[in-house]
Design an enzyme around this catalytic site. Structure first.
Site, PDB file in Angstrom:
ATOM      1  N   GLY A 680      20.113   3.786   9.964  1.00 16.73           N
ATOM      2  CA  GLY A 680      18.667   3.761   9.801  1.00 16.73           C
ATOM      3  C   GLY A 680      18.114   2.363   9.736  1.00 16.73           C
ATOM      4  O   GLY A 680      18.829   1.392   9.462  1.00 16.73           O
ATOM      5  N   ASP A 807       6.052   4.402  -2.311  1.00 12.86           N
ATOM      6  CA  ASP A 807       6.291   4.663  -0.883  1.00 12.86           C
ATOM      7  C   ASP A 807       7.037   5.981  -0.709  1.00 12.86           C
ATOM      8  O   ASP A 807       8.015   6.071   0.021  1.00 12.86           O
ATOM      9  CB  ASP A 807       7.088   3.513  -0.261  1.00 12.86           C
ATOM     10  CG  ASP A 807       7.017   3.529   1.271  1.00 12.86           C
ATOM     11  OD1 ASP A 807       6.092   4.167   1.813  1.00 12.86           O
ATOM     12  OD2 ASP A 807       7.874   2.902   1.916  1.00 12.86           O
TER      13      ASP A 807
END
Length: 978
Positions: A680, A807
């Protein structure tokens, strides 16, 4: 006068009249009966702990209770029929023996400090007609057997701490006229049986935690004059028949989660309406023009909704209008005359409050705005698209206490006439295009306590007349083009206690020594100017100071040692000046200090290593100090004295204790950071799969140190995770701060490896068809939602200080090999510091935190991160989890994810939920194509989506907290499984 104030006297007179005409029952012993009453009253007095006014001193055993203060007896029977002990300030509790006062007709104990619960035996008072125990400290539930008091006409328990649900049994009190349960802790739903109270004229259930839908049964209350349901968590569409209660005078549903359109003919259906308050909901459509036909209406409040269209005509009819509040909607106007409707209110001679702010209004402020009522005290026009000049006639509104036209496109000079508003307490002109000098006449506003002129194009000097302010709490003149020195008079009033912000101007000269007179000030920001001279030692007398920002000036000399006297200092930024000498050793005594920035000065000597708990940025001119600071910056932050650092002895481990790993070990573990092991990428770096020497599989997050904010992200993540431990948080094993093979700085965090990747992969990515049965079914999705809520509940409510993620989104939620969800990526995390009066984050920049689509709207206007911001992000993610659509999905028209779900999830749930989820339901045999969802599945999905919408509401004050969210989701799961 309020009804509750006149009711006891009026009702007492009727009761005494009735009692005087009633014959005594045959065979009753009056002496024995009064003895029973006397014993009950004696028991009542025994539980009274304090009696400040000594009102119960007359309650002596040798005298008749009919002669005691507050005791009313019937003349014919000599029985106690009334107890009136309101407003005495007594403490204690209510004795159960009160149930022995069998002839009691009224009980008035309001405005005392009585605690404990309402005794069940109150239901034994079959003759009881009126009870007022408001404004006490009563807790516990409402006794259901109070319904046995069938003669009840008045029940007022407002202003207590009563909990539990509203007993459905209250619906049997057919004679009840007033039911006031306002300001308690009631929960659950409104019982439909309340609709049986055909005599009811007042129903006040406001300021509780009541949820669910408004029962349509309430529409049967055709004698109702006052309906107050504000400040609860009611949801759904208002039953249309509720608008047919033509007797309504007061109709308030504010601060709930209601939606739908307000009928355009509501004014015709409610012809007696004087007050309507639908603020802070999700109502759509337009402002009903029929309300402007109610010539006697006094208050129209529709702010903080989703209303569109223009302001209807007919405002000139509202001669008795006192309040008109349609702020924070989507009301539009256009052209120079777009605000001409304001002048229609000139006929409203009693107008006190006018709020049009936070809309899409365009146009010029009418020149004759000064013709509005002289009783007008508050005028809100901010946050629109208003242009042109401020009309001088505004100075004729001499009653104004608040004038806010901030955040528009207003240009020209500030008219001198504003200085005539001698009652003004708040003046907001910020965020416009105002030019010219600040008028000296503003110094005439002697009652001013808040002045906002920031974000304009003002030039010239700050008027010395500002020294006339004796009540000023906050002054913000930042981001203009002001020149000259700061008048010393500004610093000579201790009333300035909140904010002095003069940053981002062209001010010069020194800080006056008089700054020390601001002993109550919380924040001083003089950064980004051309100020010079030394920082005065008197700054140490600002003992309440929490933020001192003097960066990017020309200050020279030493850092004042007197700063150590400001024990509450949170942030000190003296960067980019010409300061010299050493850093005062006593700064380490500032135990609350979170951010210290001394960079880009000419400092020398050693850096104090104790006391400061976060990043200390210091850059000086000597090579030796640079070497020391190079090592210091690699460690990044300090713990308090004798505390261990993250770099040297990490506290957060998986199952094997790891010391800080080297760059070479991580390179080997990840195959030289090969693409095959890349799992990722994020904003600040990449994540690789790796295997440490002990055979432990890990995820290695390598920061791109060249990316702006990466170093700050590394610090935030370490700060957030160094002390937290929870089964639903991704575990940080260790970290690495080193030099790579290219002699470049290398920063990495090592986490436990999450076998099943991110939640985003399972919603829309490569894994959405994986697992048993392919993909995530309802229960699995609900489990994920509960896991994430559990983690966030822990961070918000069980961590000290609380941790804000900032977030939260599907890509930052990871799944282990057993599909347990864990929250990760704390690169934007913020710690909360709780003071005695408020909570605030340790950040001082108010940077926009989060990802597009998940950022709460208040962050976009500079509001600090808060737990409610995480709740908003969680709500969006919850909707995404069950709909399969991201918040950036392109919907038709101006639809967003929340609006799209809100528009149809009640009436057409199948159209909203993820098609993959419907496929799962079909495979599980609980749903068939072309058929409606089963009632159990339907209710579960509606409840889940309702929670998501409640979390993702624009107003942060209306969002639930994570603990309540967790409890509700667990309850849904229990119902679904059982």
């Amino acid at each position: 006068m309020a009804l509750s104030a006149v009711f006891p006297v009026f009702y007492l007179a009727i009761l005494l009249y009735c009692q005087c005409r009633s014959p005594a029952p045959v065979g009753e012993s009056a002496s024995l009966s009064i003895l029973t009453d006397k014993e009950a009253l004696t028991a009542f007095k025994s539980l009274i702990a304090t009696d400040p006014s000594n009102s119960l001193s007359s309650w002596e055993q040798h005298s008749s209770p009919c002669n005691w203060t507050g005791v009313i007896c019937s003349k014919s029977r000599q029985r106690v029929v009334g107890l009136s002990l309101g407003d005495l300030g007594v403490t204690g509790s209510i004795t159960p023996h009160i149930g022995n006062l069998s002839f009691l007709r009224f009980l008035y104990l309001q405005n005392n400090k009585l605690a404990g619960t309402l005794p069940d035996r109150i239901g034994d008072l079959s003759r009881l007609q009126a009870v007022n125990i408001s404004s006490n400290l009563i807790e516990g539930p409402i006794p259901p057997n109070i319904s046995k008091c069938s003669e009840h006409m008045h029940l007022d328990l407002m202003g207590n701490q009563i909990s539990g649900g509203i007993p459905p049994e209250l619906g049997t009190l057919s004679k009840l006229q007033i039911l006031n349960l306002n300001e308690n802790k009631l929960s659950g739903t409104i019982p439909p049986s309340i609709g049986n109270l055909s005599s009811l004229t007042t129903l006040n259930l406001a300021t509780n935690s009541l949820g669910g839908f408004i029962p349509s049964d309430l529409a049967r209350l055709q004698n109702l004059k006052k309906l107050e349901l504000s400040i609860n968590t009611l949801t759904g569409i208002v039953p249309q028949h509720l608008y047919n209660i033509s007797s309504l005078v007061y109709f308030a549903l504010a601060s709930n989660r209601l939606w739908g359109k307000i009928p355009s003919d509501v004014g015709n259906r409610l012809p007696n309406l004087l007050n309507i308050n639908f603020c802070i909901n999700n109502f759509t459509g337009g402002i009903p023009g029929s309300l402007h036909n109610l010539t006697k209406i006094k208050s129209i409040r529709m702010s903080w909704n989703l209303l569109g269209g223009s302001v209807p005509g007919g405002l000139e009819n509202l001669r008795d209008l006192e309040m008109y509040n349609i702020g924070f909607n989507r009301i539009v106007s256009s052209g120079d005359s777009g605000l001409s409707f304001i002048t229609s209110l000139s006929n409203s001679s009693h107008l006190q409050f006018l709020a049009l702010d936070g809309n899409l209004l365009e146009g010029r402020i009418p020149r004759d705005i000064g013709n509005l009522s002289t009783t007008l005290t508050k005028l809100y026009l901010g946050g629109n698209r208003i242009y042109g000049n401020l009309p001088p006639s505004i100075g004729r509104l001499r009653g104004l206490a608040l004038l806010n036209v901030s955040h528009n496109l207003i240009s020209g000079e500030v008219p001198n006439e504003i200085g005539q508003l001698d009652q003004l307490q708040m003046l907001g002109l910020a965020g416009n295009k105002l030019s010219g000098q600040i008028p000296d006449s503003l110094g005439n506003l002697s009652k001013l306590n808040e002045l906002e002129l920031f974000g304009n194009e003002m030039v010239g000097r700050i008027p010395a007349t500002f020294g006339n302010y004796h009540r000023l709490l906050s002054m913000d003149l930042s981001n203009n083009r002001l020149t000259g020195s700061i008048p010393k008079e500004i610093f000579m009033h201790s009333s300035l206690s909140s904010l002095l912000n003069l940053s981002k101007n062209f001010l010069s000269g020194p800080i006056p020594q008089e700054v020390g007179m601001l002993e109550n000030i919380v924040k001083i920001d003089l950064s980004r100017n051309n100020m010079s001279g030394s920082i005065p030692d008197s700054i140490g007398d600002c003992k309440s100071l929490e933020y001192l920002l003097l960066a990017k000036n020309l200050f020279s000399g030493h850092i004042p040692a007197t700063l150590e006297k400001i024990r509450g200092l949170n942030t000190l930024d003296l960067s980019s000046n010409q300061l010299s000498g050493s850093i005062p050793y006593d700064l380490q005594k500032l135990q609350v200090l979170q951010d210290l920035n001394l960079s880009f000065n000419n400092l020398e000597g050693e850096v104090p290593t104790d006391g400061v708990t976060t990043v200390v940025w210091t850059i000086a001119g000597s090579i030796a100090l640079c070497l020391v600071l190079g090592l210091f910056l690699s460690i990044l932050f300090y713990r308090r004295r004798n505390a261990k650092t993250v770099a040297s002895a990490p506290e957060i481990l998986l199952k094997v204790q790891h010391q800080m790993v080297s760059y070479d070990e991580l390179r080997t573990a990840t195959g030289n950071f090969s693409q095959e092991n890349l799992i990722g990428r994020g904003s600040f770096g990449s994540v690789y799969r790796g295997v440490l020497r002990q055979g432990v599989i890990v995820g290695v997050k390598v920061l791109d140190v060249r990316t702006k904010g990466a170093l700050k992200s590394f610090i935030a993540e370490c700060n957030a995770l160094r002390n937290v431990r929870h089964r639903n948080l991704v575990k940080l094993i260790t970290c690495c701060s080193s030099i790579d093979s290219k002699n470049m700085e290398f920063q990495a965090l090592v986490y436990e490896f999450m076998e099943n990747g991110s939640l985003e992969d399972w919603i829309r990515g490569r894994r959405k068809h994986e697992g048993e049965g392919g993909g995530l079914n309802v229960v699995k999705r609900l489990n994920v939602a509960i896991d994430v809520a559990s983690a966030m509940d822990y961070l918000h409510h069980d961590c000290q200080p609380a941790v804000l993620h900032c977030d939260l989104k599907p890509s930052n939620v990871l799944l282990d090999d057993e599909m347990n969800a864990k929250v990760g990526d704390f690169g934007l995390a913020t710690l909360m510091v709780e003071t005695s009066t408020q909570q605030h984050s340790t950040t001082t920049t108010y940077d926009l935190k989060g990802s597009i689509g998940y950022i709460p709207p208040e962050y976009g206007i500079g509001v600090k991160p808060s737990p409610r911001g995480d709740v908003y992000s969680y709500g969006v993610m919850l909707l995404e989890l069950f709909t399969g659509k991201s918040p950036t999905h392109e919907f038709n028209g101006d639809m967003s994810l929340t609006k799209w779900v809100q528009s149809m999830f009640l009436v057409n749930t199948k159209e909203v939920v993820d098609p993959e989820l419907l496929l799962q339901l079909k495979m599980d045999g609980v749903h068939h194509a072309g058929q409606p969802l089963s009632p159990k599945i339907q209710q579960a999905l509606v409840s889940i989506l309702g929670i998501g919408l409640s979390c993702a509401i624009d107003s942060p004050e209306l969002r639930m907290n994570m603990r309540d969210i967790l409890h509700k989701l667990k309850s849904i799961k229990d119902t679904l499984i059982n």
